[in-house]
Design an enzyme around this catalytic site. Structure first.
Site, mmCIF file in Angstrom:
data_model
loop_
_atom_site.group_PDB
_atom_site.id
_atom_site.type_symbol
_atom_site.label_atom_id
_atom_site.label_comp_id
_atom_site.label_asym_id
_atom_site.label_seq_id
_atom_site.Cartn_x
_atom_site.Cartn_y
_atom_site.Cartn_z
ATOM 1 N N GLU A 1 35.991 19.338 91.089
ATOM 2 C CA GLU A 1 36.811 18.924 92.233
ATOM 3 C C GLU A 1 36.207 17.670 92.852
ATOM 4 O O GLU A 1 34.999 17.594 93.049
ATOM 5 C CB GLU A 1 36.869 20.051 93.269
ATOM 6 C CG GLU A 1 37.672 19.670 94.508
ATOM 7 C CD GLU A 1 37.905 20.836 95.446
ATOM 8 O OE1 GLU A 1 38.316 21.923 94.968
ATOM 9 O OE2 GLU A 1 37.653 20.677 96.650
ATOM 10 N N ALA B 1 42.041 16.621 103.861
ATOM 11 C CA ALA B 1 40.750 16.780 104.531
ATOM 12 C C ALA B 1 40.020 15.442 104.543
ATOM 13 O O ALA B 1 39.972 14.770 103.516
ATOM 14 C CB ALA B 1 39.924 17.845 103.811
ATOM 15 N N ARG C 1 48.360 25.880 102.298
ATOM 16 C CA ARG C 1 48.891 25.708 103.653
ATOM 17 C C ARG C 1 48.195 24.561 104.367
ATOM 18 O O ARG C 1 48.813 23.733 105.025
ATOM 19 C CB ARG C 1 48.683 26.984 104.469
ATOM 20 C CG ARG C 1 49.277 26.880 105.862
ATOM 21 C CD ARG C 1 48.734 27.943 106.781
ATOM 22 N NE ARG C 1 47.317 27.755 107.052
ATOM 23 C CZ ARG C 1 46.608 28.538 107.839
ATOM 24 N NH1 ARG C 1 47.183 29.566 108.420
ATOM 25 N NH2 ARG C 1 45.321 28.306 108.051
ATOM 26 N N ALA D 1 51.347 29.236 102.549
ATOM 27 C CA ALA D 1 51.368 28.663 101.200
ATOM 28 C C ALA D 1 52.397 29.351 100.306
ATOM 29 O O ALA D 1 52.992 28.704 99.439
ATOM 30 C CB ALA D 1 49.969 28.758 100.588
ATOM 31 N N LYS E 1 51.445 35.037 96.997
ATOM 32 C CA LYS E 1 51.463 33.665 96.439
ATOM 33 C C LYS E 1 51.686 33.711 94.933
ATOM 34 O O LYS E 1 52.382 32.862 94.375
ATOM 35 C CB LYS E 1 50.137 32.949 96.771
ATOM 36 C CG LYS E 1 49.934 32.750 98.276
ATOM 37 C CD LYS E 1 48.884 31.714 98.597
ATOM 38 C CE LYS E 1 47.504 32.256 98.725
ATOM 39 N NZ LYS E 1 46.553 31.286 99.330
ATOM 40 N N GLN F 1 37.709 29.951 96.979
ATOM 41 C CA GLN F 1 36.821 29.336 97.967
ATOM 42 C C GLN F 1 35.391 29.438 97.443
ATOM 43 O O GLN F 1 35.085 30.349 96.649
ATOM 44 C CB GLN F 1 36.962 30.108 99.285
ATOM 45 C CG GLN F 1 36.138 29.609 100.436
ATOM 46 C CD GLN F 1 36.507 28.184 100.788
ATOM 47 O OE1 GLN F 1 36.051 27.259 100.133
ATOM 48 N NE2 GLN F 1 37.339 28.025 101.802
ATOM 49 N N GLN G 1 24.397 20.513 105.625
ATOM 50 C CA GLN G 1 25.814 20.750 105.309
ATOM 51 C C GLN G 1 26.225 22.173 105.686
ATOM 52 O O GLN G 1 27.396 22.435 105.939
ATOM 53 C CB GLN G 1 26.063 20.680 103.787
ATOM 54 C CG GLN G 1 25.779 19.382 103.106
ATOM 55 C CD GLN G 1 25.735 19.620 101.588
ATOM 56 O OE1 GLN G 1 25.026 20.489 101.111
ATOM 57 N NE2 GLN G 1 26.517 18.839 100.855
HETATM 58 P P1 FAD Z 1 47.713 30.728 103.156
HETATM 59 O O1 FAD Z 1 47.820 31.337 101.816
HETATM 60 O O2 FAD Z 1 48.966 30.464 103.904
HETATM 61 O O3 FAD Z 1 46.746 31.688 104.011
HETATM 62 C C1 FAD Z 1 46.278 31.318 105.312
HETATM 63 C C2 FAD Z 1 46.069 32.592 106.154
HETATM 64 O O4 FAD Z 1 47.322 33.225 106.410
HETATM 65 C C3 FAD Z 1 45.231 33.654 105.461
HETATM 66 O O5 FAD Z 1 44.505 34.317 106.461
HETATM 67 C C4 FAD Z 1 46.243 34.581 104.802
HETATM 68 O O6 FAD Z 1 45.750 35.912 104.644
HETATM 69 C C5 FAD Z 1 47.401 34.527 105.797
HETATM 70 N N1 FAD Z 1 48.707 34.585 105.151
HETATM 71 C C6 FAD Z 1 49.054 34.083 103.923
HETATM 72 N N2 FAD Z 1 50.359 34.268 103.684
HETATM 73 C C7 FAD Z 1 50.863 34.903 104.784
HETATM 74 C C8 FAD Z 1 52.169 35.346 105.143
HETATM 75 N N3 FAD Z 1 53.193 35.178 104.326
HETATM 76 N N4 FAD Z 1 52.332 35.929 106.357
HETATM 77 C C9 FAD Z 1 51.285 36.101 107.210
HETATM 78 N N5 FAD Z 1 50.006 35.693 106.909
HETATM 79 C C10 FAD Z 1 49.820 35.105 105.720
HETATM 80 N N6 FAD Z 1 42.503 22.108 102.638
HETATM 81 C C11 FAD Z 1 42.937 20.831 102.718
HETATM 82 O O7 FAD Z 1 43.333 20.371 103.802
HETATM 83 N N7 FAD Z 1 42.959 20.013 101.616
HETATM 84 C C12 FAD Z 1 42.550 20.443 100.400
HETATM 85 O O8 FAD Z 1 42.588 19.685 99.426
HETATM 86 C C13 FAD Z 1 42.082 21.789 100.282
HETATM 87 N N8 FAD Z 1 41.672 22.274 99.086
HETATM 88 C C14 FAD Z 1 41.283 23.590 98.989
HETATM 89 C C15 FAD Z 1 40.901 24.097 97.741
HETATM 90 C C16 FAD Z 1 40.517 25.414 97.602
HETATM 91 C C17 FAD Z 1 40.130 25.936 96.247
HETATM 92 C C18 FAD Z 1 40.488 26.265 98.745
HETATM 93 C C19 FAD Z 1 40.054 27.690 98.616
HETATM 94 C C20 FAD Z 1 40.855 25.775 99.994
HETATM 95 C C21 FAD Z 1 41.254 24.440 100.128
HETATM 96 N N9 FAD Z 1 41.651 23.905 101.361
HETATM 97 C C22 FAD Z 1 42.076 22.608 101.454
HETATM 98 C C23 FAD Z 1 41.559 24.721 102.583
HETATM 99 C C24 FAD Z 1 42.883 25.478 102.899
HETATM 100 O O9 FAD Z 1 43.888 24.565 103.233
HETATM 101 C C25 FAD Z 1 42.560 26.412 104.077
HETATM 102 O O10 FAD Z 1 41.696 27.435 103.672
HETATM 103 C C26 FAD Z 1 43.778 26.979 104.804
HETATM 104 O O11 FAD Z 1 43.331 27.530 106.041
HETATM 105 C C27 FAD Z 1 44.482 28.092 104.056
HETATM 106 O O12 FAD Z 1 45.217 27.617 103.014
HETATM 107 P P2 FAD Z 1 45.968 28.659 102.044
HETATM 108 O O13 FAD Z 1 46.780 27.884 101.102
HETATM 109 O O14 FAD Z 1 45.031 29.657 101.497
HETATM 110 O O15 FAD Z 1 46.935 29.375 103.135
#
Ligand code: FAD
Length: 292
Positions: free
Chosen positions: A17, A51, A107, A127, A167, A178, A214
């Site tokens: 990454e 980010a 998300r 997401a 998802k 993560q 960090q």
């Molecule tokens: P979601 O899947 O929407 O989950 C977020 C929260 O909501 C979780 O607590 C989940 O349990 C809950 N949830 C999920 N679906 C629902 C639903 N339908 N109803 C109610 N609650 C729900 N961020 C960036 O800005 N840019 C990046 O490039 C980036 N890359 C990443 C790469 C990886 C591998 C990871 C693990 C994270 C990355 N992130 C990045 C961070 C990520 O955007 C954050 O962790 C964000 O807070 C959650 O994203 P998500 O897609 O998991 O969200």
């Protein structure tokens, strides 16, 4: 080529990454990083989005270069926080034009420093909604994020896994985790996810700690725990940067070797744009492809 097809059981899928340079830095700075990663021949390179102020255009442009210039497979991260459907359509069209076949659909987080973000400002609250929208319109390979220690906003792991299953049901073909520093969390999560019916491939996110400073931010942002062996490394070497770097790489390598011994389907290395670190880790763990 859709990345999911690489998880064929013939060995772990290995990925790196990277993140786009900050806006004030020329985008070409990333090509030094890619020059150093190219001959490791990772199965794919993923490029973060948002980010640190990066734009979708930067992410997609870097992916385009990864594909056309470096002949590697690229995956663009994309977040839906604050996005309209039109905005998503435009980004997906730009990906198609750039030859990007794979997206990590996320998300995203609210802007830094905000505590009361209004999630209704965008067309997608989570997401899974973004994933369903993309899957219904585009022939893209879609990945989603998973959290071995639970997402920071989740009440518990069961609830989090329930949403991750949502998802996958919406169209995510594989999961990228993560970062985590204690493999036991990953194994525990994997077991629970399997029991919850999640059967798609999962690639494990590994972050080498090179600098003890960090860590505070990572722990706060990602909600991950620092296990005792890593805490001891930090207290012993934290103030000696070269020793800390070496110990941090060793720790990441030990995590990877243990994961490989436990049939992990993929290793996703958070390179922090440090190709030399990736090279050392690939070499020490045997992740480097034969002949490279
Ligand atoms: P979601 O899947 O929407 O989950 C977020 C929260 O909501 C979780 O607590 C989940 O349990 C809950 N949830 C999920 N679906 C629902 C639903 N339908 N109803 C109610 N609650 C729900 N961020 C960036 O800005 N840019 C990046 O490039 C980036 N890359 C990443 C790469 C990886 C591998 C990871 C693990 C994270 C990355 N992130 C990045 C961070 C990520 O955007 C954050 O962790 C964000 O807070 C959650 O994203 P998500 O897609 O998991 O969200």
């Amino acid at each position: 080529m859709r990345i999911v097809s690489l998880f064929s059981g013939r060995g772990p899928v290995v990925s790196c990454e990277i993140f786009p340079p900050r806006p004030e830095v020329e985008i070409s700075a990333i090509f030094d990083t890619l020059d150093g990663i190219r001959d490791l021949a990772p199965d794919f390179v993923s490029v973060t989005y948002g980010a640190g102020g990066g734009t979708a255009a930067n992410t997609i442009e870097i992916c385009r270069r990864i594909i056309s210039h470096y002949q590697l497979t690229a995956m663009a991260h994309f977040t839906c926080v604050g996005q309209s459907r039109d905005g998503v359509d435009r980004a997906m069209e730009a990906m198609a034009a750039a030859g990007v076949d794979n997206v990590l659909a996320l998300r995203g987080d609210p802007p830094q420093g905000t505590t009361d973000h209004d999630w209704s400002g965008g067309a997608f609250a989570h997401a899974n909604q973004l994933i369903a929208y993309i899957a219904g319109r585009r022939q893209l390979g879609i990945a989603a994020a998973a959290y071995p220690e639970g997402h920071v906003q989740s009440r518990n792991l069961d609830e989090d896994i329930y949403h991750i299953r949502g998802k996958v049901a919406a169209g995510a073909e594989f999961l990228v985790t993560q970062l985590f520093f204690d493999n036991r969390f990953f194994y525990h999560w994997r077991e629970k996810a399997m029991r919850a019916g999640i059967s798609c491939p999962v690639t494990a996110g590994i972050f080498p700690v090179l600098d003890s400073r960090q860590l505070g931010r990572i722990v706060q942002l990602c909600g991950v725990q620092i296990p005792r062996p890593l805490a001891e490394i930090i207290s012993r070497y934290g103030h000696r940067s070269q020793d800390m770097r070496r110990a941090g790489i060793d720790y990441a390598c030990r995590q990877i070797v243990d994961l490989l011994e436990n049939q992990v389907e993929g290793i996703h290395l958070y390179t922090m744009n440090k190709p030399q670190v990736a090279r050392e880790i690939f070499s020490q763990t045997g992740l480097r492809k034969p002949g490279v």
